[in-house]
Design a protein around this motif. Structure first.
Motif, PDB file in Angstrom:
ATOM      1  N   LEU A 147      26.666  37.460  42.003  1.00  0.00           N
ATOM      2  CA  LEU A 147      28.112  37.452  41.849  1.00  0.00           C
ATOM      3  C   LEU A 147      28.518  37.055  40.437  1.00  0.00           C
ATOM      4  O   LEU A 147      27.956  36.121  39.857  1.00  0.00           O
ATOM      5  CB  LEU A 147      28.753  36.481  42.844  1.00  0.00           C
ATOM      6  CG  LEU A 147      28.731  36.901  44.315  1.00  0.00           C
ATOM      7  CD1 LEU A 147      29.342  35.798  45.175  1.00  0.00           C
ATOM      8  CD2 LEU A 147      29.489  38.205  44.531  1.00  0.00           C
ATOM      9  N   ILE A 148      29.492  37.772  39.909  1.00  0.00           N
ATOM     10  CA  ILE A 148      30.171  37.406  38.656  1.00  0.00           C
ATOM     11  C   ILE A 148      31.610  37.144  39.049  1.00  0.00           C
ATOM     12  O   ILE A 148      32.315  38.041  39.507  1.00  0.00           O
ATOM     13  CB  ILE A 148      30.066  38.534  37.613  1.00  0.00           C
ATOM     14  CG1 ILE A 148      28.591  38.789  37.266  1.00  0.00           C
ATOM     15  CG2 ILE A 148      30.871  38.191  36.363  1.00  0.00           C
ATOM     16  CD1 ILE A 148      28.357  40.039  36.449  1.00  0.00           C
ATOM     17  N   ARG A 149      32.070  35.898  38.893  1.00  0.00           N
ATOM     18  CA  ARG A 149      33.326  35.489  39.523  1.00  0.00           C
ATOM     19  C   ARG A 149      34.408  35.124  38.511  1.00  0.00           C
ATOM     20  O   ARG A 149      34.148  34.895  37.338  1.00  0.00           O
ATOM     21  CB  ARG A 149      33.070  34.299  40.445  1.00  0.00           C
ATOM     22  CG  ARG A 149      31.997  34.548  41.500  1.00  0.00           C
ATOM     23  CD  ARG A 149      31.943  33.453  42.516  1.00  0.00           C
ATOM     24  NE  ARG A 149      33.176  33.401  43.284  1.00  0.00           N
ATOM     25  CZ  ARG A 149      33.494  32.396  44.100  1.00  0.00           C
ATOM     26  NH1 ARG A 149      32.688  31.375  44.234  1.00  0.00           N
ATOM     27  NH2 ARG A 149      34.632  32.425  44.772  1.00  0.00           N
ATOM     28  N   PHE A 150      35.626  35.052  39.024  1.00  0.00           N
ATOM     29  CA  PHE A 150      36.787  34.516  38.315  1.00  0.00           C
ATOM     30  C   PHE A 150      37.161  35.300  37.062  1.00  0.00           C
ATOM     31  O   PHE A 150      37.318  34.753  35.977  1.00  0.00           O
ATOM     32  CB  PHE A 150      36.582  33.032  37.959  1.00  0.00           C
ATOM     33  CG  PHE A 150      36.257  32.161  39.135  1.00  0.00           C
ATOM     34  CD1 PHE A 150      37.144  32.039  40.192  1.00  0.00           C
ATOM     35  CD2 PHE A 150      35.060  31.462  39.201  1.00  0.00           C
ATOM     36  CE1 PHE A 150      36.847  31.246  41.287  1.00  0.00           C
ATOM     37  CE2 PHE A 150      34.754  30.670  40.278  1.00  0.00           C
ATOM     38  CZ  PHE A 150      35.656  30.552  41.338  1.00  0.00           C
ATOM     39  N   ASP A 151      37.280  36.610  37.200  1.00  0.00           N
ATOM     40  CA  ASP A 151      37.858  37.431  36.132  1.00  0.00           C
ATOM     41  C   ASP A 151      39.367  37.432  36.368  1.00  0.00           C
ATOM     42  O   ASP A 151      39.876  38.151  37.226  1.00  0.00           O
ATOM     43  CB  ASP A 151      37.285  38.842  36.187  1.00  0.00           C
ATOM     44  CG  ASP A 151      37.899  39.756  35.130  1.00  0.00           C
ATOM     45  OD1 ASP A 151      38.448  39.232  34.149  1.00  0.00           O
ATOM     46  OD2 ASP A 151      37.817  40.991  35.306  1.00  0.00           O
ATOM     47  N   ASN A 152      40.084  36.621  35.622  1.00  0.00           N
ATOM     48  CA  ASN A 152      41.513  36.390  35.865  1.00  0.00           C
ATOM     49  C   ASN A 152      42.361  37.298  34.976  1.00  0.00           C
ATOM     50  O   ASN A 152      42.302  37.201  33.751  1.00  0.00           O
ATOM     51  CB  ASN A 152      41.868  34.932  35.569  1.00  0.00           C
ATOM     52  CG  ASN A 152      41.059  33.967  36.404  1.00  0.00           C
ATOM     53  OD1 ASN A 152      40.557  34.317  37.469  1.00  0.00           O
ATOM     54  ND2 ASN A 152      40.900  32.745  35.922  1.00  0.00           N
ATOM     55  N   GLU A 153      43.150  38.152  35.599  1.00  0.00           N
ATOM     56  CA  GLU A 153      43.979  39.108  34.874  1.00  0.00           C
ATOM     57  C   GLU A 153      45.449  38.886  35.215  1.00  0.00           C
ATOM     58  O   GLU A 153      45.859  39.007  36.370  1.00  0.00           O
ATOM     59  CB  GLU A 153      43.574  40.543  35.222  1.00  0.00           C
ATOM     60  CG  GLU A 153      42.120  40.873  34.927  1.00  0.00           C
ATOM     61  CD  GLU A 153      41.786  40.781  33.452  1.00  0.00           C
ATOM     62  OE1 GLU A 153      42.710  40.941  32.621  1.00  0.00           O
ATOM     63  OE2 GLU A 153      40.613  40.556  33.128  1.00  0.00           O
ATOM     64  N   VAL A 154      46.249  38.569  34.200  1.00  0.00           N
ATOM     65  CA  VAL A 154      47.656  38.207  34.403  1.00  0.00           C
ATOM     66  C   VAL A 154      48.567  39.372  34.016  1.00  0.00           C
ATOM     67  O   VAL A 154      48.351  40.035  32.995  1.00  0.00           O
ATOM     68  CB  VAL A 154      48.015  36.962  33.560  1.00  0.00           C
ATOM     69  CG1 VAL A 154      49.510  36.652  33.645  1.00  0.00           C
ATOM     70  CG2 VAL A 154      47.197  35.761  34.019  1.00  0.00           C
ATOM     71  N   TRP A 155      49.597  39.607  34.834  1.00  0.00           N
ATOM     72  CA  TRP A 155      50.653  40.562  34.475  1.00  0.00           C
ATOM     73  C   TRP A 155      51.815  39.767  33.897  1.00  0.00           C
ATOM     74  O   TRP A 155      52.419  38.948  34.567  1.00  0.00           O
ATOM     75  CB  TRP A 155      51.121  41.354  35.686  1.00  0.00           C
ATOM     76  CG  TRP A 155      52.201  42.338  35.312  1.00  0.00           C
ATOM     77  CD1 TRP A 155      53.531  42.079  35.170  1.00  0.00           C
ATOM     78  CD2 TRP A 155      52.018  43.714  34.997  1.00  0.00           C
ATOM     79  NE1 TRP A 155      54.194  43.210  34.786  1.00  0.00           N
ATOM     80  CE2 TRP A 155      53.299  44.239  34.669  1.00  0.00           C
ATOM     81  CE3 TRP A 155      50.914  44.568  34.966  1.00  0.00           C
ATOM     82  CZ2 TRP A 155      53.484  45.568  34.314  1.00  0.00           C
ATOM     83  CZ3 TRP A 155      51.110  45.888  34.612  1.00  0.00           C
ATOM     84  CH2 TRP A 155      52.373  46.378  34.286  1.00  0.00           C
TER      85      TRP A 155
END
Length: 220
Positions: free
Chosen positions: A58-66
């Motif tokens: 697992l590769i986790r916590f790719d946070n993408e904000v609008w």
């Protein structure tokens, strides 16, 4: 005779130990939430590696904000999510009404991501997503670059992040902290890959809407 010996290859939940480019599927643990400070829509993507030596990792916590607070920021946000959508195979003209909808429809679909090691404020190194591409027919490509050595330092007790004592396990410290193209913007920067970015709560504690399985006719 020892009951068992530690073997990192004999665990539940394979870990990804090298940077590189990986074929992944967007995991069901991915979710929609909002940023803590300004309440902006945010996708938290988790990825499961599909092939190669780290299959299942697992590769986790790719946070993408609008960020829609200005026309310019909204255009940048659209380009950011467009990049992910195109990598997932969405057709030109496909419309999304919300980031929540985008996340729910992206779960279960495949793409390729390039990841590099970044270091969080607490000194822990984590794999951060730097770019998105369509699924690679020739398979994942780890590049041999492993977690920075400084991030792997441990005591002598057998477990990391603990004070050393003469015992087999040692005594845990009282102030331990739990052990990405990042879409955060100024004023809303989240600590990707760490619980500290969410007021000392795991990102898994957020519930963005309880999504149903991807319906037939999904845009991806």
């Amino acid at each position: 005779m020892a009951l068992f010996t530690v073997d990192s290859n004999n665990t539940f939940g394979q870990t990804v130990e090298e940077a590189g480019k990986y074929n992944v599927v967007i995991a069901s643990s991915s979710q929609y939430t909002t940023t803590k400070e300004a309440g902006k829509p945010m996708a938290i993507f988790d990825y499961e590696v599909l092939d190669g030596p780290y299959k299942g990792g697992l590769i986790r916590f790719d946070n993408e904000v609008w960020d829609g607070t200005s026309e310019g920021k909204a255009k940048l946000s659209a380009k950011r999510f467009n990049t992910i959508a195109v990598a997932l195979g969405a057709a030109n003209g496909t419309a999304f009404d919300s980031i929540e909808q985008f996340v729910s429809q992206a779960v279960g679909h495949q793409l390729a991501i390039t990841v590099e090691w970044d270091t969080a404020a607490n000194g822990k190194a984590y794999l951060a997503v730097k770019s998105y591409e369509p699924f690679m027919q020739d398979g994942s490509k780890p590049n041999g670059i492993k977690r920075p050595a400084a991030a792997n330092s441990t005591g002598n007790s057998g477990f990391g992040n603990q004070k050393n004592t003469t015992g087999g396990f040692g005594t845990a410290t009282n102030n331990q902290k739990s052990d990405g193209f990042n879409g955060s913007v100024a004023g809303d920067k989240q600590a990707s890959g760490t619980a500290s970015g969410y007021s000392n709560q795991s990102a898994n504690s957020y519930r963005g809407g309880g999504f149903t399985p991807v319906p037939d006719g999904s845009p991806f």
